[in-house]
Design a protein around this motif. Structure first.
Motif, short mmCIF file in Angstrom:
data_model
loop_
_atom_site.label_atom_id
_atom_site.label_comp_id
_atom_site.label_asym_id
_atom_site.label_seq_id
_atom_site.Cartn_x
_atom_site.Cartn_y
_atom_site.Cartn_z
N TYR A 29 0.84 -1.18 0.00
CA TYR A 29 0.00 0.00 0.00
C TYR A 29 0.89 1.25 0.00
O TYR A 29 2.02 1.21 0.46
N ARG A 30 0.31 2.35 -0.46
CA ARG A 30 0.90 3.64 -0.17
C ARG A 30 -0.13 4.46 0.59
O ARG A 30 -1.35 4.30 0.39
N ARG A 78 -4.00 3.22 -0.19
CA ARG A 78 -4.35 2.77 -1.53
C ARG A 78 -3.51 1.57 -1.90
O ARG A 78 -2.30 1.58 -1.74
N ILE A 100 -1.50 -0.97 -4.04
CA ILE A 100 -0.70 -0.93 -5.26
C ILE A 100 -0.71 -2.29 -5.95
O ILE A 100 -1.09 -2.42 -7.11
N LYS A 115 -2.84 -6.70 -9.66
CA LYS A 115 -2.84 -5.24 -9.58
C LYS A 115 -3.88 -4.77 -8.58
O LYS A 115 -4.97 -5.32 -8.49
N ASP A 160 -5.29 -0.83 -6.89
CA ASP A 160 -5.94 0.36 -7.44
C ASP A 160 -5.00 1.28 -8.21
O ASP A 160 -5.42 1.98 -9.12
N ILE A 161 -3.73 1.29 -7.84
CA ILE A 161 -2.79 2.24 -8.44
C ILE A 161 -1.48 1.57 -8.82
O ILE A 161 -0.41 1.92 -8.32
N GLU A 182 0.25 1.70 -11.62
CA GLU A 182 1.07 2.36 -12.64
C GLU A 182 2.37 2.89 -12.04
O GLU A 182 2.37 3.58 -11.03
N ASN A 226 6.11 12.25 -7.76
CA ASN A 226 4.76 11.94 -7.27
C ASN A 226 4.68 10.56 -6.61
O ASN A 226 3.60 10.15 -6.16
N GLN A 227 5.80 9.88 -6.53
CA GLN A 227 5.86 8.62 -5.80
C GLN A 227 6.43 8.80 -4.39
O GLN A 227 6.62 7.83 -3.66
N ARG A 284 -8.46 -6.58 -3.98
CA ARG A 284 -8.36 -5.25 -4.58
C ARG A 284 -9.60 -4.42 -4.32
O ARG A 284 -9.62 -3.23 -4.51
#
Lengths: 113, 114
Positions: free
Chosen positions: A35-36, A44, A46, A57, A59-60, A62, A84-85, B100
């Motif tokens: 998560y982040r 969120r 990852i 995968k 939610d985020i 990329e 932005n990371q 998820r």
């Protein structure tokens, strides 16, 4: 007690660098997560993994990839770090059926400059 | 997908009972409700988990009404060390592929005063 260990508490990296965040758990949990956590955005997801060499995968995803070669270890890779990371990254593990929820590591605060 | 809503902050005093409510109107049949506590510079720590009615452990109780559209975390006789952020998490924990879809609330910052 289940222990989830993240290799670094604080990291500072330059834009464009490849960054590896390592996570190890010692209780034979099947599931592992990255998560982040950012102010105002909460946690969120990852990526997660429910078995060795398996990944899903979140939610985020990329800008990130993961590796799970052994059951106890789940690595998060930032292929080319960007500002932005910059965030708090949290690793977690859980039993297959999620009983008693997640056990989290202490987090890695990553700053990309 | 379920969406969770919690108060941003709450204040209390030592020795009082604190109740934090989470709203999750779109909770699905297979979803569980889990609460976590987080201190600064640490990862969240599991407090309690439930599906319906009431669950109690050594640190907290969780009340879930019959419609399951909300849940209330109850902390009895709080102390200064209970000052933390409390998160509500809703989702199907029994199916790995649904990880998820787990929905975290944005957290309730509880301040316990002397």
């Amino acid at each position: 007690d289940v222990k989830v260990t993240q290799s670094s508490r604080y990291l500072v990296k330059r834009t464009g660098e490849k960054v590896f965040l390592e996570c190890v758990q010692d209780m034979d949990h099947e599931n592992m997560f990255w998560y982040r956590q950012d102010p105002g955005l909460g946690l969120r997801l990852i990526y997660f993994s429910y078995d060795v060499k398996m990944k899903e995968k979140g939610d985020i995803p990329e800008g990130y990839s993961v590796s799970r070669e052994k059951k106890e270890r789940f690595s998060l890779i930032l292929e080319s770090a960007s500002t932005n990371q910059t965030s708090m990254y949290l690793c977690a593990s859980s039993l297959q059926q999620g009983a008693n929820g997640y056990t989290f590591g202490s987090g890695t605060r990553l700053t990309v400059v | 997908l379920a969406k969770t809503t919690q108060p941003i902050s709450m204040d209390s005093y030592e020795g009082q009972e604190v109740n934090i409510t989470c709203s999750h109107n779109n909770i699905a049949t297979n979803d569980y409700i889990t609460w976590y506590q987080q201190f600064p510079s640490q990862g969240p720590r599991f407090i309690i988990q439930g599906y319906k009615t009431k669950v109690t452990n050594e640190v907290a109780s969780l009340f879930i009404p019959a419609d399951r559209k909300s849940s209330t975390l109850s902390l009895p006789r709080v102390s200064l060390s209970d000052t933390a952020v409390y998160y509500c998490l809703v989702g199907d924990l029994l199916n790995a592929g649904n990880n998820r879809k787990l929905i975290w609330g944005l957290g309730t910052s509880l301040a316990v005063n002397p």
